[in-house]
Design a protein around this motif. Structure first.
Motif, PDB file in Angstrom:
ATOM      1  N   LEU A 114       4.490   0.861   2.755  1.00 38.89           N
ATOM      2  CA  LEU A 114       3.750   1.286   1.562  1.00 38.89           C
ATOM      3  C   LEU A 114       2.348   0.690   1.558  1.00 38.89           C
ATOM      4  O   LEU A 114       1.365   1.368   1.234  1.00 38.89           O
ATOM      5  CB  LEU A 114       4.512   0.888   0.297  1.00 38.89           C
ATOM      6  N   SER A 115       2.267  -0.585   1.931  1.00 31.65           N
ATOM      7  CA  SER A 115       0.951  -1.252   1.985  1.00 31.65           C
ATOM      8  C   SER A 115       0.052  -0.616   3.038  1.00 31.65           C
ATOM      9  O   SER A 115      -1.146  -0.399   2.806  1.00 31.65           O
ATOM     10  CB  SER A 115       1.126  -2.744   2.303  1.00 31.65           C
ATOM     11  N   LYS A 168      -1.298   2.689   1.824  1.00 31.30           N
ATOM     12  CA  LYS A 168      -2.368   2.477   0.843  1.00 31.30           C
ATOM     13  C   LYS A 168      -3.677   2.103   1.548  1.00 31.30           C
ATOM     14  O   LYS A 168      -4.746   2.633   1.227  1.00 31.30           O
ATOM     15  CB  LYS A 168      -1.977   1.365  -0.133  1.00 31.30           C
ATOM     16  N   GLU A 169      -3.571   1.182   2.520  1.00 30.82           N
ATOM     17  CA  GLU A 169      -4.761   0.713   3.244  1.00 30.82           C
ATOM     18  C   GLU A 169      -5.458   1.853   3.976  1.00 30.82           C
ATOM     19  O   GLU A 169      -6.679   1.837   4.154  1.00 30.82           O
ATOM     20  CB  GLU A 169      -4.368  -0.369   4.258  1.00 30.82           C
ATOM     21  N   ASN A 203      -5.331   5.037   3.000  1.00 34.08           N
ATOM     22  CA  ASN A 203      -5.596   6.138   2.059  1.00 34.08           C
ATOM     23  C   ASN A 203      -4.772   7.390   2.350  1.00 34.08           C
ATOM     24  O   ASN A 203      -5.280   8.514   2.303  1.00 34.08           O
ATOM     25  CB  ASN A 203      -7.092   6.491   2.061  1.00 34.08           C
ATOM     26  N   GLU A 238      -1.564   9.570   1.128  1.00 35.88           N
ATOM     27  CA  GLU A 238      -0.670   9.771  -0.013  1.00 35.88           C
ATOM     28  C   GLU A 238       0.781   9.649   0.462  1.00 35.88           C
ATOM     29  O   GLU A 238       1.117  10.027   1.586  1.00 35.88           O
ATOM     30  CB  GLU A 238      -0.895  11.160  -0.615  1.00 35.88           C
ATOM     31  N   TYR A 239       1.644   9.118  -0.397  1.00 35.75           N
ATOM     32  CA  TYR A 239       3.041   8.923   0.008  1.00 35.75           C
ATOM     33  C   TYR A 239       3.965   9.038  -1.191  1.00 35.75           C
ATOM     34  O   TYR A 239       3.541   8.935  -2.350  1.00 35.75           O
ATOM     35  CB  TYR A 239       3.228   7.556   0.680  1.00 35.75           C
TER      36      TYR A 239
END
Length: 330
Positions: free
Chosen positions: A253-254, A257-258, A260, A262-263
């Motif tokens: 997940l991190s 995010k890093e 960019n 979408e998940y």
């Protein structure tokens, strides 16, 4: 054929003064365990300590999946007031501790004298061919039979056979059934693995070509992501105790995010094509690696392992096999 240790099971039931007992077994042992339940129940009902007990004796068979010691059912049956679980066919995993008292019955392979003699003769013949420079690996069911060779015992979806030993050995011999565990050894150490099936007597091999084809296929899956960067990814975690790799899940997940991307985080117990129906470009499977390696053709969207997603992000094409490790769990 398999030693279900009836006397030990009865002894553990009596020692725990258990009245409500649940029996869990993999598919190949379920019918044998059904017979065991009848046998054990009859014995206990005739036993003086039990026939006069206050609580009724109840022996229950777990009818759901049992993929390994990772797939415990203690949480599922908590509301049933189960006193004791008898788990067949696996060794307890240090990262999957049951919350209900559980007895692990290894179900050692127990061939008759003549078959055992033939098996040991076959193994000696293989070892004579390869000499001392060979590592013998197996699963818990065949550990007892191979005790004179002190084999490396694979626990769970891990190639836990000693990295330096495996790298330094010229050959690996896997004694057991199925191809997943020897494939895991071959892919991790990138060397051929000989397979001897003591149940059928069949000798086979995972060759260099097969290993190269596997790595090429997995690199191809990563390359497709590079050619068509995913807009949205499903990150899948299993609630099965020995597959709930929460640290890996959080790391993915991190990383998303890093970068960019979408998940959508998805949590399941049994992961199957029927449940992964979402509008994503790929799924990262943070549960058992064999879902990706064995079953990927059954899914409509690409499946990748966490290691493969890291390779995609880093654009690193040195393939690294994904396996379950202690640090994957809290």
């Amino acid at each position: 054929m398999w030693d279900l240790e009836t006397e030990r099971v009865i002894s553990e039931i009596k020692r725990n003064n258990a009245k409500r007992i649940l029996f869990q077994a993999p598919e190949g042992l379920k019918l044998s365990v059904e017979q065991e339940i009848d046998k054990i129940k009859k014995y206990l009902e005739e036993d003086d300590e039990y026939k006069n007990a206050d609580a009724d004796l109840e022996l229950i068979l777990w009818g759901e999946s049992c993929f390994g010691a990772c797939d415990l059912c203690d949480i599922d049956v908590k509301s049933l007031d189960v006193d004791l679980i008898i788990h067949y066919g696996h060794e307890e995993l240090p990262y999957a501790k049951p919350e209900i008292p559980t007895v692990f019955i290894h179900a050692y392979y127990k061939p008759d004298g003549e078959n055992l003699e033939l098996i040991m003769k076959d193994i000696k013949k293989i070892l004579n061919e390869y000499g001392d420079n060979i590592l013998i690996a197996t699963t818990i069911q065949f550990k007892k039979m191979l005790k004179e060779y002190n084999p490396a015992v694979i626990l769970g979806c891990r190639a836990n056979v000693g990295e330096e030993t495996a790298k330094n050995m010229g050959n690996i011999l896997f004694v057991g059934t199925g191809r997943f565990h020897p494939l895991m050894l071959a892919y991790k150490f990138k060397k051929p693995v000989n397979i001897y099936n003591p149940v059928t007597g069949e000798l086979s091999k995972i060759t260099d070509d097969e290993i190269k084809k596997f790595i090429k296929k997995r690199i191809g899956a990563i390359s497709k992501l590079l050619l068509n960067p995913p807009k949205k990814i499903g990150v899948v975690l299993s609630t099965k105790k020995g597959q709930c790799r929460i640290n890996i899940f959080n790391n993915m997940l991190s990383l998303l995010k890093e970068n960019n991307i979408e998940y959508i985080p998805i949590v399941l117990n049994n992961i199957s094509p029927n449940y992964l129906i979402y509008n994503v470009d790929a799924y990262i499977i943070c549960a058992c690696p064999r879902i990706v390696l064995d079953d990927y053709l059954n899914y409509k969207k690409p499946l990748i392992t966490p290691k493969e997603f890291e390779m995609y992000v880093k654009k690193d094409f040195e393939y690294e096999f994904d396996e379950i490790l202690f640090d994957d769990f809290i």
